[in-house]
Scaffold this motif. Structure first.
Motif, PDB file in Angstrom:
ATOM      1  N   GLN A   1       0.823  -1.200   0.000  1.00 14.06           N
ATOM      2  CA  GLN A   1       0.000   0.000   0.000  1.00 14.06           C
ATOM      3  C   GLN A   1       0.861   1.255   0.000  1.00 14.06           C
ATOM      4  N   GLY A   2       0.646   2.094  -1.002  1.00 12.92           N
ATOM      5  CA  GLY A   2       1.401   3.338  -1.113  1.00 12.92           C
ATOM      6  C   GLY A   2       2.835   3.158  -1.559  1.00 12.92           C
TER       7      GLY A   2
ATOM      8  N   THR B   1       3.163   1.009  -6.658  1.00 10.50           N
ATOM      9  CA  THR B   1       2.127   1.794  -7.338  1.00 10.50           C
ATOM     10  C   THR B   1       2.274   1.789  -8.855  1.00 10.50           C
TER      11      THR B   1
ATOM     12  N   ARG C   1      -3.572  -4.944   0.948  1.00 13.89           N
ATOM     13  CA  ARG C   1      -3.511  -3.498   0.851  1.00 13.89           C
ATOM     14  C   ARG C   1      -4.938  -2.974   0.767  1.00 13.89           C
TER      15      ARG C   1
ATOM     16  N   ASP D   1      -5.647   0.272  -0.599  1.00 16.57           N
ATOM     17  CA  ASP D   1      -5.787   1.360  -1.574  1.00 16.57           C
ATOM     18  C   ASP D   1      -6.101   0.812  -2.966  1.00 16.57           C
ATOM     19  N   TYR D   2      -7.262   0.185  -3.077  1.00 16.84           N
ATOM     20  CA  TYR D   2      -7.733  -0.310  -4.370  1.00 16.84           C
ATOM     21  C   TYR D   2      -9.228  -0.053  -4.469  1.00 16.84           C
TER      22      TYR D   2
END
Length: 311
Positions: A136-137, A140, A181, A183-184
Motif C-alpha cells: 500500500q502506497g 504503485t 492493501r 488502496d484499491y
C-alpha cells in the motif's frame, strides 16, 4: 341471499387459506455474489416445477450473508468460503443449527484490460507483491512488480472485505485471510469490477471465473504460475486441480429452522440433483457424482435430525 353470503364466506376462507399457503412458500437467501448465479439458475429451474414458490436472493457478500443467516433472517446462505468461528458463534447464540453443503467448484480469475500487451502470465509471488499490505502506497507502478513491465500506474480492482472471494484470494496469495492493501477500488458487485478493468488499460483485478466468462469480450484473462508453470483457469483446470492455488469449492448453508417449510428441503434436494446439468451453463464446475451423493446424504441426515414431530 343467505346462500350468496355463505358462498362469499367460503370463498373468502379459501382465499385466506391460499394466501397463508403462499406465505409459507417463501424462501429467502443471501450471501456471496460468486455463488449468486448458481443459486439464481437453480431457482429459475425450480420455479418451472414449483411456480408458487417465491425465492428471494440477496447479494451482500459471504460475510454479510452469514451475518443475516446467523440472526435467523434467511433460510439459506450462499458462501464462497467456509463459515468462520465468529460467524458460527452468532448462529449458536441465536440457537441456529445449520448444515454446510458443497455445490460447485470455481476458479478466481485474474483479469486485465484487452489493451494490456505486456502481461499473459503472472506468478503467485508477483501477485503477492502487488496485493500484500506492505504494498500500500509503495507498489504503485507496473515496473515495480516486474522491470520488464511499463513505468505506468497500476490501478487495482477487487472484492470488498465482506466477500468470500476476498478472503480466499488473500489467503491463497498473501498467506493470511483478509490480509491485503487497502488502496484499491473495492466492491461487492462484481459487475463494477468488470467495468473498472474494462475501462482502464492499466487496470488489474480479480473475481470469480464465471464473471470473466460472462464478460470475456471486455477483458483479458491472465494465467497464474503457482510454481509448476502458467495455467489459465477453465472448467478443466479448475476441476482437475491444476489451476492452483486459485480454485475452490462453493457452498450453500441451510438453517435447520427453515426445514419447517417443506419447500426449503425440496429446493435444496432439487439443487443437488440438478446442479451437474445446470452449472456448465453459468460457468461453474460441478462436483463429481460421488461428491454430490455425499452432499445429498449429508443433507438427508440433517433433515432427519431436525424433523419436527407431527402432532
Amino acid at each position: 341471499m343467505k346462500k350468496l353470503i355463505f358462498i362469499t364466506a367460503i370463498s373468502g376462507l379459501m382465499l385466506s387459506c391460499g394466501n397463508n399457503k403462499k406465505d409459507k412458500q417463501n424462501i429467502t437467501i443471501d450471501g456471496s455474489s460468486t455463488v449468486y448465479p448458481v443459486t439464481e439458475a437453480m431457482a429459475e429451474e425450480f420455479r418451472t416445477v414449483e411456480p408458487d414458490v417465491d425465492i428471494t436472493i440477496g447479494v451482500s457478500g459471504t460475510g454479510g450473508g452469514f451475518q443475516k443467516f446467523g440472526r435467523g433472517e434467511t433460510d439459506l446462505a450462499n458462501a464462497s468460503r467456509p463459515i468462520k468461528e465468529d460467524e458460527k458463534a452468532i448462529a449458536e447464540s441465536n440457537n441456529i443449527d445449520f448444515v454446510e453443503l458443497e455445490v460447485a467448484y470455481d476458479g478466481l480469475a485474474v483479469v486485465i484490460n484487452p489493451e494490456n500487451d505486456w502481461l499473459d502470465c503472472i506468478t503467485v509471488e508477483e501477485l503477492r507483491k502487488i496485493w500484500e499490505p506492505a504494498a500500500q502506497g509503495t507498489i504503485t507502478r507496473w515496473n515495480q512488480v516486474n522491470p520488464e513491465w511499463p513505468d505506468e500506474e497500476i490501478h487495482l480492482f477487487g472484492p470488498g472485505v465482506a466477500s468470500g472471494t476476498f478472503d480466499y484470494f488473500t489467503e491463497a496469495i498473501v498467506g493470511e485471510s483478509g490480509s491485503s492493501r487497502g488502496d484499491y477500488t473495492a466492491s461487492e458487485d462484481d459487475n463494477i469490477l468488470v467495468q473498472g478493468v474494462a475501462g482502464d488499460k492499466y487496470g488489474l483485478g480479480f473475481f470469480g471465473l464465471a464473471y470473466y466468462e460472462e464478460n470475456a469480450n471486455k477483458l483479458k484473462i491472465v494465467g497464474v504460475d503457482g510454481g509448476e508453470g502458467c495455467v489459465e483457469p477453465s472448467m478443466e483446470t479448475v476441476s482437475n486441480g491444476t489451476y492452483s492455488p486459485l480454485s475452490r469449492p462453493l457452498f450453500v448453508y441451510v438453517n435447520s429452522s427453515s426445514l419447517q417449510n417443506p419447500v426449503v428441503a425440496d429446493f435444496v434436494n432439487f439443487y443437488l440433483d440438478e446442479a451437474p446439468e445446470i452449472l456448465g451453463d453459468v460457468g461453474y464446475v460441478p462436483l463429481t457424482d460421488e461428491e454430490y451423493q455425499r452432499e445429498k446424504q449429508k443433507f438427508s441426515d440433517f433433515v432427519e435430525k431436525n424433523q419436527q414431530p407431527v402432532e
